[in-house]
Design a protein around this motif. Structure first.
Motif: not given
Length: 249
Positions: A209-213
């Protein structure tokens, strides 16, 4: 002199299991005669964390359990180990977190605790920029320095490498898959750096959560001082990558 780069993907939900798996690969490298073993950035924990509270569950002090395990192996095998980890340090009554790497000597002693200076966007959700100098430590094979991932994009770091002329650079990384020639770019950043380069990367995908894949590139590598590729790993899979270096006696 034989060196090893450990390409490894941690299980973020199993720190103990990741420790055991990484130690087994380091043991394999040492049993094969490696005098220097380099592990990835954040080697046992995975890379993406939502914030400081998220990373706190796996962060360790400089003399934490993971250090003790690696220290015992280094002393038992008489090798030098460089390994990335998330560090928690108490300062002025508060915890600060760093993306760090241990340099562990052949008797298990801590030679240097390096803190990544140029942070990637994903680091900034929890880590403070490194506040110490680039390392340069004497080893039986000559001088050793180290960097962590984004450091290689920092002109201050590459200028230092040109000046220091270390025999070997240990490079702990979680380099992303960006769809271009990874080795070409690393060679470009190492122009006029007269050192062997031992790069240990992770591979595969990670989400948080909070980051790009995020996908990581694998392709751990060992270069000679002229930029020639001595050994390379595939894009995926745990690998003990080794090469024989020509080190003057």
């Amino acid at each position: 002199m034989r060196v090893a780069a450990i390409q490894f993907k941690a299980d973020k939900n199993d720190l103990s299991g990741s420790q055991k798996r990484l130690l087994a690969l380091c043991e394999e490298a040492a049993a094969g005669g490696a005098s220097l073993i380099v592990c990835p950035e954040m080697a046992m924990t995975g890379y993406l964390f939502r914030d400081a509270d998220d990373v706190r569950r796996v962060a360790e002090p400089v003399d934490g359990q993971s250090f003790s395990l690696l220290s015992q192996l280094a002393a038992a095998r008489g090798c030098t180990i460089v390994c990335g980890y998330p560090e928690v340090a108490r300062s002025k009554g508060q915890d600060r977190f760093y993306n760090s790497a241990w340099i562990i000597g052949t008797t298990g002693e801590l030679l240097y605790n390096y803190r990544k200076r140029l942070l990637y966007d994903a680091d900034k959700t929890w880590a403070s920029p490194g506040d110490n100098r680039y390392p340069l430590v004497a080893r039986p094979f000559g001088s050793l320095t180290a960097g962590i991932c984004m450091d290689l994009n920092d002109d201050d770091f590459t200028d230092y490498l040109q000046r220091a002329k270390a025999r070997v650079i240990a490079f702990c990384t979680n380099w992303l898959e960006e769809g271009h020639d990874l080795y070409f770019y690393w060679r470009y950043r190492l122009l006029d750096v007269p050192s062997y380069f031992v790069a240990a990367n992770t591979y595969g995908d990670e989400s948080c959560p909070g980051h790009d894949f995020t996908s990581f590139a694998g392709q751990s590598a060992i270069f000679d001082p002229k930029g020639r590729l001595l050994a390379s790993a595939p894009r995926s899979g745990d690998v003990v990558l080794t090469a024989q270096l020509s080190i003057p006696r």
